[in-house]
Design a protein around this motif. Sequence first.
Motif, short mmCIF file in Angstrom:
data_model
loop_
_atom_site.label_atom_id
_atom_site.label_comp_id
_atom_site.label_asym_id
_atom_site.label_seq_id
_atom_site.Cartn_x
_atom_site.Cartn_y
_atom_site.Cartn_z
N ALA A 40 41.42 -24.68 14.26
CA ALA A 40 42.55 -25.36 14.91
C ALA A 40 43.10 -24.49 16.03
O ALA A 40 43.41 -24.97 17.13
CB ALA A 40 43.63 -25.65 13.89
N ALA A 41 43.18 -23.18 15.75
CA ALA A 41 43.73 -22.27 16.75
C ALA A 41 42.86 -22.24 17.99
O ALA A 41 43.35 -22.30 19.12
CB ALA A 41 43.86 -20.87 16.15
N VAL A 42 41.54 -22.18 17.79
CA VAL A 42 40.63 -22.14 18.94
C VAL A 42 40.76 -23.42 19.76
O VAL A 42 40.82 -23.39 20.98
CB VAL A 42 39.18 -21.94 18.45
CG1 VAL A 42 38.20 -22.16 19.59
CG2 VAL A 42 39.01 -20.56 17.87
N MET A 43 40.84 -24.58 19.04
CA MET A 43 40.92 -25.84 19.76
C MET A 43 42.22 -25.97 20.53
O MET A 43 42.28 -26.67 21.53
CB MET A 43 40.82 -27.00 18.76
CG MET A 43 39.59 -26.92 17.93
SD MET A 43 38.66 -28.40 17.98
CE MET A 43 37.10 -27.77 17.40
N GLN A 44 43.28 -25.35 20.02
CA GLN A 44 44.57 -25.50 20.68
C GLN A 44 44.92 -24.26 21.50
O GLN A 44 46.07 -24.08 21.89
CB GLN A 44 45.65 -25.75 19.64
CG GLN A 44 45.40 -27.03 18.88
CD GLN A 44 46.32 -27.18 17.70
OE1 GLN A 44 46.96 -26.22 17.26
NE2 GLN A 44 46.40 -28.39 17.17
N ASP A 45 43.94 -23.40 21.72
CA ASP A 45 44.13 -22.21 22.54
C ASP A 45 45.22 -21.31 21.99
O ASP A 45 46.12 -20.88 22.70
CB ASP A 45 44.46 -22.65 23.98
CG ASP A 45 44.05 -21.57 24.97
OD1 ASP A 45 43.36 -20.64 24.53
OD2 ASP A 45 44.42 -21.66 26.14
N ARG A 46 45.15 -21.07 20.68
CA ARG A 46 46.07 -20.13 20.03
C ARG A 46 45.24 -19.03 19.39
O ARG A 46 44.03 -19.04 19.47
CB ARG A 46 46.88 -20.84 18.94
CG ARG A 46 47.81 -21.91 19.42
CD ARG A 46 48.66 -22.46 18.29
NE ARG A 46 47.94 -23.40 17.44
CZ ARG A 46 47.66 -23.20 16.17
NH1 ARG A 46 48.01 -22.06 15.57
NH2 ARG A 46 47.03 -24.10 15.45
N ARG A 47 45.91 -18.11 18.70
CA ARG A 47 45.19 -17.05 18.01
C ARG A 47 44.90 -17.39 16.55
O ARG A 47 43.93 -16.92 15.99
CB ARG A 47 46.00 -15.75 18.05
CG ARG A 47 45.85 -15.01 19.35
CD ARG A 47 46.74 -13.78 19.33
NE ARG A 47 46.90 -13.27 20.68
CZ ARG A 47 46.04 -12.43 21.24
NH1 ARG A 47 44.98 -12.03 20.58
NH2 ARG A 47 46.24 -11.99 22.47
N GLY A 48 45.75 -18.14 15.91
CA GLY A 48 45.56 -18.43 14.50
C GLY A 48 46.02 -17.26 13.65
O GLY A 48 46.62 -16.31 14.15
#
Lengths: 350, 167
Positions: A40-48
Motif C-alpha cells: 500500500a505504501a509503495v502504491m501511494q508513494d509512502r514509506r510504510g
Amino acid sequence: MILLALDWAFILQKLILIAVVVSASLIIAMYSTYAERKVAAVMQDRRGPNRAGPFGILQPLADGMKLFFKEEIIPNSSNKFLFILGPCLAMLTAMMTSAVIPWGDKLEIFGTTVSLQIADINIGILFVFGVVSLGVYGIMIGGWASNNKFSLLAALRGASQVISYELAMGIALISLLMMTGSLSMKTIVEQQINDKYHLWNVVYQPLAFLIFFVCSMAECNRAPFDLPEAESELNMGFHQEYSSMKLGFYLFSEYINMFISSAVMATLFFGGYDMPFVNEAALSPNVAALVGIVALMGKIFFFIFVFMWIRWTLPRFRYDQLMNLGWKGLIPLALANMVATGAFILYFNK
Amino acid sequence: MSTSEILFWFLSVLALFSAIMVLVSKNPVHSVLWLIVVFFAISGHYLLLNAQFLAIVNIIVYAGAIMVLFLFVIMLMNLNKGTEPQKNIWMIFSGVISGGLLLWIFISASISAGDIVGKNALLKDGDIGLIQNLGKVLFSEYALPFEISSVLFLSAMVGAVVIGKKN
C-alpha cells in the motif's frame, strides 16, 4: 494388549506435518499484513511501517502484541458463547483447507517416504468447497451474536456475497474437472507436470481461471468485494463489537484465507509444485521436493501480491453491482465455458 | 473395539444428542447450529461407509447452503420467546401422537424390510458411494429419474423468481 490397531508412526508423521503447515500458514499470514502495508505504501508513494526493527520487519509482532494486551470486551446484550465461537470458527475454517493441498512431492527422511500432503483424499476439491461454504458461519454467527444492527447487516451481506460467488466458482471448476477427470489435488498437479505439451491448466482454461480468481477474491472478502467491512456505510462491519485478539482472529483469518486460496489457485491452474523448465525426475527426490516447495511458495506469493495490488488499485463495488456481477455476469460466463469445454472434449476425444 | 466401532458409537451419540438439542433449545439460532452438528455427524457416518462423495455433498449442500439460508431467515425475523405463539395443549398432544406414529412406521418398516434383514453394512470397502460409481449409476441406470428431479428443481427456482417478481 493392542488397544487400537493404529499405525502410530504414521499418525505422528501426519501430526508433525499438520503442525508445520499450520505454523507456516500463520507466519505467512502474519507477514502478509506487513507486506500489505508495504505494498500500500509503495502504491501511494509512502514509506510504510519502518520503526519496529530494520525496515519495520518486526511490525507484525508489535501489532500482535498490541492486540493481545488490549482490553477484552464482551457486550452485555450479546450471546456470550456464540460471540466467542464466531472468531474461532472463522479461524478454523480458514486453516482447514490446507489439509488437502499438496505442498510438495515426497520427501525421504531416514529411509521413510513422507508425502508432503496431509490428506490425499479423492474428493480434494469438493473438500475445499465444503470448507469454503462453512466459512460463512464465522461471519454470520459473529455478526448476529454481537446484537448490533450494523454487525447483523454486514453479516447478512457477507453471507449472501459468499453464497452467490460460490456458485460461479463451482461451475468454473466443473470445466476444469471435465479436463482432469479427477477431484484429487495431487492427481491434478501430477497431470500438469506430465502434460503432453508441458502446459499448465491455465493455458487450457483461462476463462475458468479468471472466474475462479474473481470469485476467490469475493470469498476472501477482499477489496473490491469488501462489502461486509464497508466502514463508510456500516461503521466497521461484522466485527464492530469485537476487541482484543478476537478482532485479531477475524482480521487474521482474512489473510490466511488469502494465502490458502492463492495456494488452491496455484495448485489447480498453475501446476502446483511444478517448477517450470526443470525436469524434477532428473533430480534426487529430496532436492526435487524442496525445489517444488520453493516453486509453489513463489506462485503463492505472486498471487498474494496480486490480491494486494488489486485492493489498493480498485474502489469498492456498490452492493447491486456486486450482485449483478455475480449472478448476471460470472454465472452465465461460467456456464458457457462449461458447455464449450464439454463440446470440445466430446468433439476431439472421440 | 476397533477404530471404526469407536467412531460409529461416537458419531451416533453425537448425532442423537444434537438432534435432541435441536428440539430442546429455546433459541431458534441454537437449534439451527445444533442441526449443523447433526449433519456433520451424519457425514461422518457416510465416511465410515466409504461414501466420501455423499459425505462431502451432504456438508456442502445442507450445512453449507441450506442451513445458511435457515440462519438468514431466523436472524432477519429476529425470533425470540416473546414472539413465539402460545400453542394449544391439544395441538401439542396431537403433534406428539402423530409424530410417534410416524416414528413407529419408520422403525417397523426398516426392521422388516427384506433388503436389510440379515445383512451388515459394508464398512470401509463398499465402493458405491465413490464419485465414479455414483456418477455412472446416476447417468446410466437412473438417468430419467435424475433428469426429472432436476426439472423439479428448475421449476421450484422459476416459481421462486415469479413470486419474488410480483411486486
